[in-house]
Design a protein around this motif. Structure first.
Motif, mmCIF file in Angstrom:
data_model
loop_
_atom_site.group_PDB
_atom_site.id
_atom_site.type_symbol
_atom_site.label_atom_id
_atom_site.label_comp_id
_atom_site.label_asym_id
_atom_site.label_seq_id
_atom_site.Cartn_x
_atom_site.Cartn_y
_atom_site.Cartn_z
ATOM 1 N N GLU A 179 32.766 41.443 39.960
ATOM 2 C CA GLU A 179 33.076 40.006 39.939
ATOM 3 C C GLU A 179 33.018 39.440 41.360
ATOM 4 N N ILE A 180 32.447 38.239 41.478
ATOM 5 C CA ILE A 180 32.383 37.560 42.768
ATOM 6 C C ILE A 180 33.738 36.901 43.044
ATOM 7 N N ILE A 181 34.307 37.210 44.193
ATOM 8 C CA ILE A 181 35.587 36.601 44.584
ATOM 9 C C ILE A 181 35.332 35.266 45.273
ATOM 10 N N LYS A 229 56.464 32.682 46.854
ATOM 11 C CA LYS A 229 56.266 31.443 46.118
ATOM 12 C C LYS A 229 54.943 30.760 46.465
ATOM 13 N N LYS A 230 54.372 31.122 47.601
ATOM 14 C CA LYS A 230 53.157 30.463 48.073
ATOM 15 C C LYS A 230 51.893 31.247 47.721
ATOM 16 N N LEU A 231 52.069 32.409 47.117
ATOM 17 C CA LEU A 231 50.937 33.263 46.765
ATOM 18 C C LEU A 231 50.612 33.170 45.285
ATOM 19 N N SER A 232 49.347 33.342 44.968
ATOM 20 C CA SER A 232 48.945 33.537 43.575
ATOM 21 C C SER A 232 48.328 34.923 43.477
ATOM 22 N N MET A 233 48.503 35.572 42.330
ATOM 23 C CA MET A 233 47.981 36.920 42.158
ATOM 24 C C MET A 233 47.047 36.946 40.962
ATOM 25 N N SER A 234 45.950 37.665 41.092
ATOM 26 C CA SER A 234 44.971 37.695 40.001
ATOM 27 C C SER A 234 44.322 39.066 39.880
ATOM 28 N N ASN A 235 43.862 39.372 38.667
ATOM 29 C CA ASN A 235 43.067 40.571 38.409
ATOM 30 C C ASN A 235 41.595 40.206 38.526
ATOM 31 N N VAL A 236 40.821 41.078 39.135
ATOM 32 C CA VAL A 236 39.390 40.851 39.308
ATOM 33 C C VAL A 236 38.639 42.025 38.686
ATOM 34 N N ASP A 237 37.631 41.730 37.892
ATOM 35 C CA ASP A 237 36.845 42.781 37.244
ATOM 36 C C ASP A 237 35.795 43.358 38.193
ATOM 37 N N LYS A 238 35.317 44.544 37.862
ATOM 38 C CA LYS A 238 34.255 45.183 38.638
ATOM 39 C C LYS A 238 33.027 44.268 38.695
ATOM 40 N N ARG A 291 32.471 29.929 54.202
ATOM 41 C CA ARG A 291 32.392 31.387 54.272
ATOM 42 C C ARG A 291 31.044 31.822 54.855
ATOM 43 N N ASP A 292 31.088 32.902 55.630
ATOM 44 C CA ASP A 292 29.856 33.479 56.172
ATOM 45 C C ASP A 292 29.285 34.550 55.252
ATOM 46 N N ASP A 293 30.126 35.103 54.387
ATOM 47 C CA ASP A 293 29.682 36.213 53.545
ATOM 48 C C ASP A 293 30.139 36.007 52.105
ATOM 49 N N THR A 294 29.731 36.924 51.246
ATOM 50 C CA THR A 294 30.141 36.916 49.842
ATOM 51 C C THR A 294 31.045 38.124 49.616
ATOM 52 N N ALA A 295 32.142 37.938 48.887
ATOM 53 C CA ALA A 295 33.082 39.023 48.581
ATOM 54 C C ALA A 295 32.937 39.416 47.120
ATOM 55 N N ILE A 296 32.728 40.717 46.882
ATOM 56 C CA ILE A 296 32.466 41.227 45.532
ATOM 57 C C ILE A 296 33.360 42.431 45.254
ATOM 58 N N ALA A 297 33.998 42.454 44.101
ATOM 59 C CA ALA A 297 34.841 43.597 43.728
ATOM 60 C C ALA A 297 33.949 44.780 43.347
ATOM 61 N N LEU A 298 34.212 45.935 43.944
ATOM 62 C CA LEU A 298 33.449 47.142 43.613
ATOM 63 C C LEU A 298 34.000 47.825 42.370
ATOM 64 N N ASP A 299 35.258 47.554 42.067
ATOM 65 C CA ASP A 299 35.885 48.050 40.846
ATOM 66 C C ASP A 299 36.989 47.078 40.483
ATOM 67 N N LYS A 300 37.755 47.379 39.457
ATOM 68 C CA LYS A 300 38.847 46.478 39.092
ATOM 69 C C LYS A 300 39.814 46.363 40.256
ATOM 70 N N ALA A 301 40.219 45.141 40.561
ATOM 71 C CA ALA A 301 41.045 44.911 41.746
ATOM 72 C C ALA A 301 42.181 43.941 41.438
ATOM 73 N N VAL A 302 43.215 44.017 42.277
ATOM 74 C CA VAL A 302 44.319 43.058 42.244
ATOM 75 C C VAL A 302 44.343 42.362 43.598
ATOM 76 N N ILE A 303 44.310 41.042 43.574
ATOM 77 C CA ILE A 303 44.195 40.260 44.798
ATOM 78 C C ILE A 303 45.264 39.177 44.837
ATOM 79 N N CYS A 304 45.911 39.039 45.986
ATOM 80 C CA CYS A 304 46.825 37.931 46.223
ATOM 81 C C CYS A 304 46.111 36.914 47.102
ATOM 82 N N THR A 305 46.301 35.644 46.789
ATOM 83 C CA THR A 305 45.623 34.569 47.521
ATOM 84 C C THR A 305 46.654 33.613 48.095
#
Length: 228
Positions: free
Chosen positions: A40-42, A29-38, A94-108
Motif C-alpha cells: 500500500e502507498i502511504i 491525542k494529537k496522533l492518529s493510528m492506522s493499519n497499512v496493507d502490504k 514530498r521528495d519520495d514515495t513511501a510504500i509498505a513492504l508488509d502489513k504495517a502499523v503507522i502513527c501520523t
C-alpha cells in the motif's frame, strides 16, 4: 490490534524517551493510528508535505521514480523509525514515495503539532536534529558508494550493512527475515537484478550466505565483511 493503544506505542518508541507522562498523554491525542496493507502507498512523491509518520510495526521503503519509470530505493525503514520528517525543514511537497513492504502499523502527526512538540521539548528537538543529520550522512555514504565502488562491491556492502541493522545473531550466523526481492536490492544499490542474483549465488557457492524468498542467512559474517 487488541491491547495496543497509541499510547502503548508511544511509550515504546525510543525517540520519545524522557517525555513526561503528561506530555505523552497530550501527544496521544494529537496522533492518529492506522493499519497499512502490504504494497500500500502511504504517500506519493509531490504530495503536500504536511505530516510526519512513526513506524510501529512492519517495514516501509522510500523510493524515487525517474521519468522513464526506473525506481531507486533510498531507504528501508524498520519499526521504531520516523519518516516524512523533512516536512519540518521547509519543503512543501514530498521528495519520495513511501510504500509498505508488509502489513504495517503507522502513527501520523500533523506538521504543526510536530513542530510544537520540538519547540516545547528541547531534548526531543536535539534527537530529531541528530536523526536528520544521520540520515544525511547515510545519503552521502550511498552517493560515495555509487561514485567510487563497483556494482558487486555495492551489493556485498549492502548485505553487510543490512545484516548489522536487521539481522539476529544465532550462534556464529546472522539470520535476516526479509521481504526484499533481488530487484529491490538492485534498486537500493543502483545495479541490475541480474548482478544481484549473480553476486548472491557466488556468495552461496562459497558458503558465505544462504538465502530463500523470505530470509537471508549470513553463514560467515567475517568473510562477508572482508571479501574483495
Amino acid at each position: 490490534m487488541p491491547g495496543k493503544s497509541k499510547l502503548w506505542y508511544l511509550e515504546n518508541f525510543n525517540l520519545f524517551e524522557g517525555l513526561s507522562q503528561e506530555k505523552m498523554m497530550e501527544l496521544d491525542k494529537k496522533l492518529s493510528m492506522s493499519n497499512v496493507d502490504k504494497n500500500e502507498i502511504i504517500y506519493f512523491a509531490d504530495e503536500p508535505s504536511n505530516s510526519i509518520f512513526l513506524l510501529k510495526e512492519g517495514n516501509v521503503k522510500l523510493a524515487r521514480v525517474s521519468d522513464d519509470g526506473k525506481e531507486a530505493i533510498t531507504a528501508i525503514l524498520k519499526p521504531g523509525e520516523i519518516f516524512g520528517e523533512l516536512a519540518i525543514t521547509g519543503g512543501s511537497s514530498r521528495d519520495d514515495t513511501a510504500i509498505a513492504l508488509d502489513k504495517a502499523v503507522i502513527c501520523t502527526i500533523s506538521k504543526e503539532n510536530f513542530e510544537n512538540l520540538l519547540i516545547e521539548n528541547p531534548k526531543f528537538n536535539l534527537r530529531i536534529t541528530k536523526l536528520i543529520g544521520m540520515k544525511l550522512q547515510r545519503v552521502a555514504r550511498n552517493l560515495e558508494n555509487l561514485t567510487f565502488k563497483d556494482s558487486s562491491t555495492r551489493v556485498i556492502e549492502f548485505l553487510t550493512g543490512y545484516a548489522e541493522e536487521y539481522g539476529k545473531k544465532i550462534g556464529d550466523e546472522i539470520f535476516i527475515k526479509t521481504t526484499l526481492t533481488h530487484q529491490d536490492i538492485a534498486n537500493l544499490t543502483a545495479t541490475s537484478r541480474q548482478t544481484v542474483t549473480t553476486v548472491m549465488n557466488n556468495l552461496k557457492d562459497k558458503k558465505i550466505i544462504e538465502f530463500s524468498r523470505n530470509k537471508i542467512i549470513i553463514k560467515n559474517p567475517e568473510k562477508l565483511r572482508t571479501i574483495k
